[in-house]
Design a protein around this motif. Structure first.
Motif, PDB file in Angstrom:
ATOM      1  N   TRP A 262      32.939 -51.707 -15.314  1.00 23.16           N
ATOM      2  CA  TRP A 262      32.930 -50.299 -16.317  1.00 23.16           C
ATOM      3  C   TRP A 262      32.145 -49.334 -15.488  1.00 23.16           C
ATOM      4  CZ3 TRP A 262      29.314 -47.510 -18.841  1.00 23.16           C
ATOM      5  CH2 TRP A 262      29.528 -46.643 -19.568  1.00 23.16           C
ATOM      6  N   LEU A 263      30.924 -49.797 -15.268  1.00 24.75           N
ATOM      7  CA  LEU A 263      29.794 -48.885 -14.678  1.00 24.75           C
ATOM      8  C   LEU A 263      30.412 -48.334 -13.458  1.00 24.75           C
ATOM      9  CD1 LEU A 263      26.815 -47.863 -15.002  1.00 24.75           C
ATOM     10  CD2 LEU A 263      26.353 -49.397 -13.117  1.00 24.75           C
ATOM     11  N   LYS A 264      31.309 -48.962 -12.516  1.00 25.83           N
ATOM     12  CA  LYS A 264      31.832 -48.469 -11.218  1.00 25.83           C
ATOM     13  C   LYS A 264      32.901 -47.307 -11.459  1.00 25.83           C
ATOM     14  CE  LYS A 264      30.808 -52.591  -8.651  1.00 25.83           C
ATOM     15  NZ  LYS A 264      31.429 -53.692  -8.540  1.00 25.83           N
ATOM     16  N   ARG A 265      33.419 -47.396 -12.825  1.00 30.68           N
ATOM     17  CA  ARG A 265      34.520 -46.407 -13.043  1.00 30.68           C
ATOM     18  C   ARG A 265      34.192 -45.129 -13.982  1.00 30.68           C
ATOM     19  NH1 ARG A 265      37.496 -51.346 -14.076  1.00 30.68           N
ATOM     20  NH2 ARG A 265      38.237 -52.055 -12.051  1.00 30.68           N
ATOM     21  N   ALA A 266      33.210 -45.330 -14.687  1.00 31.94           N
ATOM     22  CA  ALA A 266      32.807 -44.485 -15.743  1.00 31.94           C
ATOM     23  C   ALA A 266      32.230 -43.280 -14.988  1.00 31.94           C
ATOM     24  CB  ALA A 266      31.604 -45.138 -16.578  1.00 31.94           C
ATOM     25  N   SER A 267      32.451 -41.801 -15.786  1.00 27.77           N
ATOM     26  CA  SER A 267      31.636 -40.656 -15.157  1.00 27.77           C
ATOM     27  C   SER A 267      30.515 -40.733 -15.528  1.00 27.77           C
ATOM     28  CB  SER A 267      32.666 -39.658 -15.621  1.00 27.77           C
ATOM     29  OG  SER A 267      32.320 -39.458 -16.973  1.00 27.77           O
ATOM     30  N   VAL A 268      29.688 -39.756 -14.708  1.00 22.31           N
ATOM     31  CA  VAL A 268      28.165 -39.704 -14.911  1.00 22.31           C
ATOM     32  C   VAL A 268      27.885 -39.073 -16.198  1.00 22.31           C
ATOM     33  CG1 VAL A 268      26.274 -38.355 -14.042  1.00 22.31           C
ATOM     34  CG2 VAL A 268      27.810 -39.687 -12.341  1.00 22.31           C
ATOM     35  N   PRO A 269      28.746 -37.918 -16.717  1.00 18.78           N
ATOM     36  CA  PRO A 269      28.273 -37.383 -18.192  1.00 18.78           C
ATOM     37  C   PRO A 269      28.352 -38.586 -19.340  1.00 18.78           C
ATOM     38  CG  PRO A 269      29.934 -35.966 -17.000  1.00 18.78           C
ATOM     39  CD  PRO A 269      29.796 -37.174 -16.262  1.00 18.78           C
ATOM     40  N   ARG A 270      29.241 -39.402 -19.076  1.00 17.75           N
ATOM     41  CA  ARG A 270      29.486 -40.477 -20.210  1.00 17.75           C
ATOM     42  C   ARG A 270      28.137 -41.299 -20.123  1.00 17.75           C
ATOM     43  NH1 ARG A 270      34.772 -43.108 -19.823  1.00 17.75           N
ATOM     44  NH2 ARG A 270      35.402 -41.383 -20.299  1.00 17.75           N
ATOM     45  N   LEU A 271      27.662 -41.629 -18.881  1.00 12.13           N
ATOM     46  CA  LEU A 271      26.765 -42.574 -18.767  1.00 12.13           C
ATOM     47  C   LEU A 271      25.394 -42.001 -19.319  1.00 12.13           C
ATOM     48  CD1 LEU A 271      27.194 -43.638 -14.715  1.00 12.13           C
ATOM     49  CD2 LEU A 271      28.249 -44.735 -16.918  1.00 12.13           C
ATOM     50  N   ASN A 272      25.297 -40.589 -19.359  1.00 11.52           N
ATOM     51  CA  ASN A 272      23.967 -40.197 -20.165  1.00 11.52           C
ATOM     52  C   ASN A 272      23.815 -40.356 -21.467  1.00 11.52           C
ATOM     53  OD1 ASN A 272      23.316 -39.517 -17.388  1.00 11.52           O
ATOM     54  ND2 ASN A 272      23.929 -37.509 -17.670  1.00 11.52           N
ATOM     55  N   LYS A 273      24.750 -40.667 -22.226  1.00 14.28           N
ATOM     56  CA  LYS A 273      24.723 -40.538 -23.446  1.00 14.28           C
ATOM     57  C   LYS A 273      24.126 -41.841 -24.209  1.00 14.28           C
ATOM     58  CE  LYS A 273      29.045 -37.986 -24.510  1.00 14.28           C
ATOM     59  NZ  LYS A 273      30.379 -38.245 -24.525  1.00 14.28           N
ATOM     60  N   MET A 274      24.202 -42.853 -23.664  1.00 19.71           N
ATOM     61  CA  MET A 274      23.421 -43.998 -24.295  1.00 19.71           C
ATOM     62  C   MET A 274      22.766 -45.087 -23.325  1.00 19.71           C
ATOM     63  SD  MET A 274      24.130 -44.775 -27.468  1.00 19.71           S
ATOM     64  CE  MET A 274      25.174 -46.229 -28.371  1.00 19.71           C
ATOM     65  N   PRO A 275      21.678 -45.640 -23.823  1.00 21.08           N
ATOM     66  CA  PRO A 275      21.028 -46.517 -22.889  1.00 21.08           C
ATOM     67  C   PRO A 275      21.995 -47.596 -22.306  1.00 21.08           C
ATOM     68  CG  PRO A 275      19.797 -46.271 -24.818  1.00 21.08           C
ATOM     69  CD  PRO A 275      20.931 -45.760 -25.148  1.00 21.08           C
ATOM     70  N   LEU A 276      21.824 -47.924 -21.098  1.00 19.25           N
ATOM     71  CA  LEU A 276      23.078 -48.837 -20.781  1.00 19.25           C
ATOM     72  C   LEU A 276      22.319 -50.166 -20.422  1.00 19.25           C
ATOM     73  CD1 LEU A 276      25.346 -46.819 -18.285  1.00 19.25           C
ATOM     74  CD2 LEU A 276      25.947 -47.332 -20.663  1.00 19.25           C
TER      75      LEU A 276
END
Ligand code: G3P
Ligand code: MG
Length: 244
Positions: A190-204
């Motif tokens: 998922w991390l490889k496909r997700a866009s950067v803005p989405r990544l910023n929303k929640m701790p991963l």
């Protein structure tokens, strides 16, 4: 921010998964956290085991939900991995908590409620009861692939940290704002496909990160944590790619 290293099922790479030797190894090498899986026995005990059956990781056969704790305790949970571990037993969640307390473990413990195949009625209540029974010296995070489990847990214990486990891109969106999640626990793909803005929303907290190049990617992105079968190796790689 330093990415936390969480030992998956204890230290699954080098020890029989979800057993005390695996958890003790994680503590010894200095993992920041420990992930483990919980299912419910026939007599309602919280047992630490990944699968719904005992077939793969013990010398027994059958569903965990159809075996009493006394029957589960007779099983050898180590020989399948290495004959040297033949004395190893399936631990209860309470035994793991007590062992980590004796070890003065101050990291985090990620309890995954394995309710994706069987709902295990009452499992959330039992987890809350155990957590509230003592002052544990470690932090606790609860995760599940099953949204209903997380919702039930948060209803009973709104102060708990609950994290959603998921695999596919877009899956996380259906949960946003519906109940108070503290983090996302996505699969590395998922991390490889997700866009950067989405990544910023929640701790991963990303799983299961075993390859050096994937560890490197996670460290460079400063994700909150990686969940890995090889905490010792991850700690070494972190030294190289994250200075602080
Ligand atoms: O919690 C991360 C990871 O453990 C989820 O997958 O199947 O190893 O429990 P699984
Ligand atoms: Mg798990």
């Amino acid at each position: 921010m330093r990415t936390q290293i969480i030992a998956h099922r204890g230290s699954k790479g080098a020890h029989p998964e979800n057993t005390l030797p695996a958890f003790l190894h994680a503590v010894k090498v200095g993992a920041d956290g420990i992930e483990l899986d919980v299912q419910l026995s026939k007599d309602g005990q919280l047992v630490v085991i990944h699968d719904e059956t005992v077939d793969r990781t013990t010398n027994g056969k059958g569903l965990v939900s159809q075996l009493a704790l006394s029957e589960l305790k007779r099983l050898d949970a180590g020989s399948w991995f290495n004959p040297g571990y033949s004395d190893t037993r399936l631990p209860t969640l309470k035994e793991v908590f007590e062992t980590l307390t004796k070890e003065v473990f101050h990291g985090s413990v990620n309890v995954e409620l394995k309710t994706d195949r069987y709902a295990y009625e009452g499992i959330e209540e039992k987890v809350v009861e155990l957590v509230r029974s003592e002052e544990w010296p470690f932090d606790l995070v609860f995760s599940s692939f099953n949204e209903a489990t997380l919702q039930r847990l948060l209803e009973k214990a709104p102060d708990f940290s609950a994290a959603l486990l998921f695999r596919r891109l877009g899956e996380e969106k259906t949960h946003v704002g519906r109940y108070p999640l503290s983090a996302w626990h996505p699969k590395i793909t998922w991390l490889k496909r997700a866009s950067v803005p989405r990544l910023n929303k929640m701790p991963l907290r990303v799983w299961t990160v075993n390859k050096e190049r994937e560890m490197k990617q996670c460290f460079r992105m400063s994700v909150e944590a990686i969940i890995t079968d090889f905490p010792e190796k991850a700690l070494e790689v972190r030294e190289k790619y994250q200075m602080d």
